[in-house]
Design a protein around this motif. Structure first.
Motif, PDB file in Angstrom:
ATOM      1  N   TYR A  53       0.827  -1.210   0.000  1.00 29.62           N
ATOM      2  CA  TYR A  53       0.000   0.000   0.000  1.00 29.62           C
ATOM      3  C   TYR A  53       0.863   1.263   0.000  1.00 29.62           C
ATOM      4  O   TYR A  53       0.618   2.197  -0.771  1.00 29.62           O
ATOM      5  CB  TYR A  53      -0.924  -0.040   1.214  1.00 29.62           C
ATOM      6  CG  TYR A  53      -1.877   1.121   1.345  1.00 29.62           C
ATOM      7  CD1 TYR A  53      -2.660   1.542   0.288  1.00 29.62           C
ATOM      8  CD2 TYR A  53      -2.006   1.786   2.563  1.00 29.62           C
ATOM      9  CE1 TYR A  53      -3.553   2.606   0.431  1.00 29.62           C
ATOM     10  CE2 TYR A  53      -2.892   2.833   2.716  1.00 29.62           C
ATOM     11  CZ  TYR A  53      -3.655   3.244   1.643  1.00 29.62           C
ATOM     12  OH  TYR A  53      -4.530   4.285   1.785  1.00 29.62           O
ATOM     13  N   LYS A  62      -2.622   2.489  -9.320  1.00 30.10           N
ATOM     14  CA  LYS A  62      -4.060   2.194  -9.217  1.00 30.10           C
ATOM     15  C   LYS A  62      -4.352   1.115  -8.175  1.00 30.10           C
ATOM     16  O   LYS A  62      -5.477   0.984  -7.711  1.00 30.10           O
ATOM     17  CB  LYS A  62      -4.608   1.799 -10.579  1.00 30.10           C
ATOM     18  CG  LYS A  62      -4.056   0.485 -11.109  1.00 30.10           C
ATOM     19  CD  LYS A  62      -4.624   0.150 -12.466  1.00 30.10           C
ATOM     20  CE  LYS A  62      -4.352  -1.171 -12.958  1.00 30.10           C
ATOM     21  NZ  LYS A  62      -3.251  -1.801 -13.291  1.00 30.10           N
ATOM     22  N   ALA A  65      -6.102   1.744  -3.933  1.00 31.68           N
ATOM     23  CA  ALA A  65      -7.462   1.606  -3.392  1.00 31.68           C
ATOM     24  C   ALA A  65      -7.799   0.158  -3.023  1.00 31.68           C
ATOM     25  O   ALA A  65      -8.280  -0.092  -1.912  1.00 31.68           O
ATOM     26  CB  ALA A  65      -8.493   2.180  -4.358  1.00 31.68           C
ATOM     27  N   ARG A  68      -5.841  -0.809   0.099  1.00 30.03           N
ATOM     28  CA  ARG A  68      -6.413  -0.209   1.294  1.00 30.03           C
ATOM     29  C   ARG A  68      -7.659  -0.972   1.729  1.00 30.03           C
ATOM     30  O   ARG A  68      -7.856  -1.237   2.914  1.00 30.03           O
ATOM     31  CB  ARG A  68      -6.754   1.259   1.073  1.00 30.03           C
ATOM     32  CG  ARG A  68      -7.306   1.910   2.324  1.00 30.03           C
ATOM     33  CD  ARG A  68      -7.659   3.387   2.111  1.00 30.03           C
ATOM     34  NE  ARG A  68      -8.128   3.952   3.352  1.00 30.03           N
ATOM     35  CZ  ARG A  68      -9.345   3.794   3.852  1.00 30.03           C
ATOM     36  NH1 ARG A  68     -10.241   3.084   3.201  1.00 30.03           N
ATOM     37  NH2 ARG A  68      -9.689   4.337   4.998  1.00 30.03           N
TER      38      ARG A  68
END
Length: 78
Positions: A53, A62, A65, A68
């Motif tokens: 991350y 990309k 997200a 996360r």
């Protein structure tokens, strides 16, 4: 108190690939390798996903997200 051996055995091929990617500062490869390590070693998934991350955030990848979201699902991120 002396340090104990890690509870999870090392994966020499993964370790070598991570060292190589670090030496080249290859953030795309680091993201992929740390994410793969999380899948291979679920007991350390939060550790590896956090690394993936951070590299994704640093590089604007990309993958940030979804990484996360995985951390949130593990309770390692809010």
């Amino acid at each position: 108190m002396p340090l104990s051996e890690p509870a999870v055995p090392s994966d020499p091929a993964l370790d070598a690939a991570l060292q190589s990617a670090h030496a080249r500062s290859d953030k795309k490869m680091l993201i992929a390798l740390y994410a793969a390590a999380a899948a291979r070693r679920p007991e350390a998934a939060a550790f590896f996903l956090t690394h993936a991350y951070v590299y994704a955030l640093e590089s604007g990848a990309k993958e940030a997200a979804p990484l996360r979201a995985r951390l949130v699902a593990l309770g390692a991120e809010v």
